[in-house]
Design a protein around this motif. Structure first.
Motif, short mmCIF file in Angstrom:
data_model
loop_
_atom_site.label_atom_id
_atom_site.label_comp_id
_atom_site.label_asym_id
_atom_site.label_seq_id
_atom_site.Cartn_x
_atom_site.Cartn_y
_atom_site.Cartn_z
N GLY A 182 0.83 -1.20 0.00
CA GLY A 182 0.00 0.00 0.00
C GLY A 182 0.86 1.25 0.00
N VAL A 183 0.21 2.38 0.27
CA VAL A 183 0.90 3.68 0.27
C VAL A 183 0.47 4.46 1.50
CG1 VAL A 183 1.22 5.86 -0.95
CG2 VAL A 183 1.03 3.75 -2.25
N LEU A 184 1.45 5.08 2.17
CA LEU A 184 1.15 5.94 3.32
C LEU A 184 1.41 7.39 2.90
CD1 LEU A 184 0.54 6.34 6.35
CD2 LEU A 184 3.00 6.08 6.77
N GLU A 185 0.36 8.23 3.02
CA GLU A 185 0.51 9.64 2.67
C GLU A 185 0.14 10.50 3.88
OE1 GLU A 185 -0.26 11.04 -1.54
OE2 GLU A 185 -1.71 9.40 -1.40
N ILE A 186 0.83 11.60 4.04
CA ILE A 186 0.59 12.52 5.14
C ILE A 186 0.04 13.83 4.60
CG2 ILE A 186 1.61 13.72 7.12
CD1 ILE A 186 1.71 10.70 7.34
N PHE A 187 -1.09 14.29 5.17
CA PHE A 187 -1.70 15.55 4.74
C PHE A 187 -1.80 16.48 5.95
CE2 PHE A 187 -3.25 12.32 1.83
CZ PHE A 187 -3.10 12.93 0.59
N ASN A 188 -1.51 17.76 5.72
CA ASN A 188 -1.60 18.74 6.79
C ASN A 188 -2.05 20.07 6.20
OD1 ASN A 188 -0.71 20.74 8.90
ND2 ASN A 188 -0.07 18.84 9.87
N ARG A 189 -2.91 20.81 6.91
CA ARG A 189 -3.44 22.07 6.37
C ARG A 189 -2.42 23.21 6.46
NH1 ARG A 189 -9.73 22.36 8.51
NH2 ARG A 189 -10.46 20.49 7.45
#
Length: 247
Positions: A14-21
């Motif tokens: 799978g893929v791990l992605e990090i999102f932040n505003r």
């Protein structure tokens, strides 16, 4: 921030992605933490998928086992035309009786297998004895009475049938100790075999055979009651008559 691949055992899980505003200031420590997190996540995902595959494999294996048992059962019915359909009928009735007596779902699986294979030992009985139209001699009857022990010897080495042996091995034992092959009596006889014994006899006497017509329900009921405490466990007879025959 670029995605982290979840790699376990050389395969991408799978893929791990990090999102932040807001803007995140990434340093080496933060990247090392994410790398470690992705590695642990990959292992967790791989273990979950492995468990799912094992479960599916076990389920498929159980289906294959049961299909094999049903095939053996049909082969026995084809060999003995006189009792064709008997195995399926007694299996269904035995399961109903077992449910009425409060057996657990797991127990019902083993009871079903045992009922389907209850006469598997007759494969070791010569045809000239098994299909003899006349009364058996003392020597022939001695050979015929070996079929429960033959069933035990045939099935005992098979691990997944260990818990299904009681019916094939003990369904000809009698409450008063006059049965075979071991002459067990009372509660020495496994409960599964005690309930099957009643069903087996009931189906035999209420079915047409080439050498006799089936008994009337009244005559069959009289026989079952008379054999309570002799051939059959009285408590099981009571439940059988009340819950299955509705008497």
């Amino acid at each position: 921030m670029p995605p982290f691949l979840l790699v376990a055992k050389g395969e991408v899980e799978g893929v791990l992605e990090i999102f932040n505003r807001s803007i995140v200031h990434v340093d080496m420590e933060w990247l090392d933490f994410l790398d470690s997190l992705s590695w642990q996540t990959a292992i967790a995902v791989d273990n979950a998928l492995l468990f799912e595959r094992i479960q599916r494999s076990n389920f498929d294996l159980a289906l294959a086992y049961d299909a094999t048992i049903e095939g053996w059962s049909r082969a026995l019915d084809l060999r003995d035309k006189e009792t064709e359909g008997h195995t399926q009928r007694v299996t269904e009735m035995t399961l109903k009786l077992a449910q009425a007596m409060g057996f657990l779902e797991l127990d019902l699986v083993h009871i079903r297998r045992g009922a389907l294979l209850h006469d598997i030992g007759k494969m070791g009985v010569p045809d000239n004895i098994l299909f003899k139209p006349d009364q058996l001699t003392e020597h022939e009857w001695k050979i015929m009475k070996q079929h429960p022990q033959l069933a035990y010897e045939l099935l005992q080495p098979i691990p997944y049938l260990q818990s299904a042996l009681e019916i094939p091995h003990c369904h000809h034992e009698k409450w008063d100790g006059t049965g075979y092959p071991r002459g067990l009596s009372g509660s020495q006889i496994p409960l599964q075999a005690r309930l099957f014994a009643i069903v087996d006899v009931w189906d035999a006497i209420t079915s047409d055979r080439p050498y006799r017509k089936k008994w009337t329900k009244k005559k069959a009921l009289k026989h079952i009651r008379e054999e309570s405490g002799k051939h059959f466990d009285p408590n099981v007879v009571e439940i059988f008559l009340r819950e299955i025959i509705k008497e």
